[in-house]
Design a protein around this motif. Structure first.
Motif, mmCIF file in Angstrom:
data_model
loop_
_atom_site.group_PDB
_atom_site.id
_atom_site.type_symbol
_atom_site.label_atom_id
_atom_site.label_comp_id
_atom_site.label_asym_id
_atom_site.label_seq_id
_atom_site.Cartn_x
_atom_site.Cartn_y
_atom_site.Cartn_z
ATOM 1 N N MET A 1 40.182 40.848 36.460
ATOM 2 C CA MET A 1 40.409 39.530 35.920
ATOM 3 C C MET A 1 41.905 39.274 35.767
ATOM 4 O O MET A 1 42.360 38.153 36.008
ATOM 5 C CB MET A 1 39.692 39.391 34.567
ATOM 6 C CG MET A 1 39.731 37.989 34.056
ATOM 7 S SD MET A 1 38.499 37.458 32.856
ATOM 8 C CE MET A 1 38.550 38.641 31.586
ATOM 9 N N ALA A 2 42.640 40.307 35.354
ATOM 10 C CA ALA A 2 44.083 40.139 35.199
ATOM 11 C C ALA A 2 44.728 39.735 36.533
ATOM 12 O O ALA A 2 45.551 38.821 36.574
ATOM 13 C CB ALA A 2 44.701 41.434 34.674
ATOM 14 N N LYS A 3 44.314 40.400 37.575
ATOM 15 C CA LYS A 3 44.886 40.103 38.895
ATOM 16 C C LYS A 3 44.520 38.681 39.340
ATOM 17 O O LYS A 3 45.363 37.944 39.849
ATOM 18 C CB LYS A 3 44.367 41.117 39.912
ATOM 19 C CG LYS A 3 45.029 41.016 41.261
ATOM 20 C CD LYS A 3 44.433 42.029 42.208
ATOM 21 C CE LYS A 3 45.459 43.081 42.524
ATOM 22 N NZ LYS A 3 45.005 44.040 43.525
ATOM 23 N N ALA A 4 43.285 38.294 39.090
ATOM 24 C CA ALA A 4 42.819 36.975 39.529
ATOM 25 C C ALA A 4 43.507 35.833 38.772
ATOM 26 O O ALA A 4 43.707 34.754 39.323
ATOM 27 C CB ALA A 4 41.313 36.869 39.356
ATOM 28 N N THR A 5 43.875 36.088 37.519
ATOM 29 C CA THR A 5 44.467 35.018 36.704
ATOM 30 C C THR A 5 45.977 35.105 36.593
ATOM 31 O O THR A 5 46.616 34.175 36.097
ATOM 32 C CB THR A 5 43.891 35.057 35.275
ATOM 33 O OG1 THR A 5 44.235 36.305 34.670
ATOM 34 C CG2 THR A 5 42.393 34.862 35.265
ATOM 35 N N GLY A 6 46.538 36.240 36.994
ATOM 36 C CA GLY A 6 47.982 36.408 36.873
ATOM 37 C C GLY A 6 48.418 36.831 35.480
ATOM 38 O O GLY A 6 49.611 36.915 35.191
#
Length: 56
Positions: A1-6
């Protein structure tokens, strides 16, 4: 999720802690109140007593 949202992983961990901190505090306070009830240190009302008390 961190990667997908930045956003960082730390952001999500912090949000999860803050989200559930109130729940943990409520559980702790409820447990402490229950212990006082069991020791007879906390007054317990029936529902009738409770509702009658609101009319005062």
């Amino acid at each position: 999720m961190a990667k997908a949202t930045g956003r960082t992983k730390t952001y999500y961990v912090r949000e999860a802690i803050l989200e559930h901190l109130d729940d943990l505090e409520d559980a702790y306070l409820a447990e402490a109140t229950l212990e006082r009830v069991r020791r007879g240190e906390e007054r317990v009302l029936s529902s009738d007593e409770f509702w009658r008390g609101l009319d005062d």
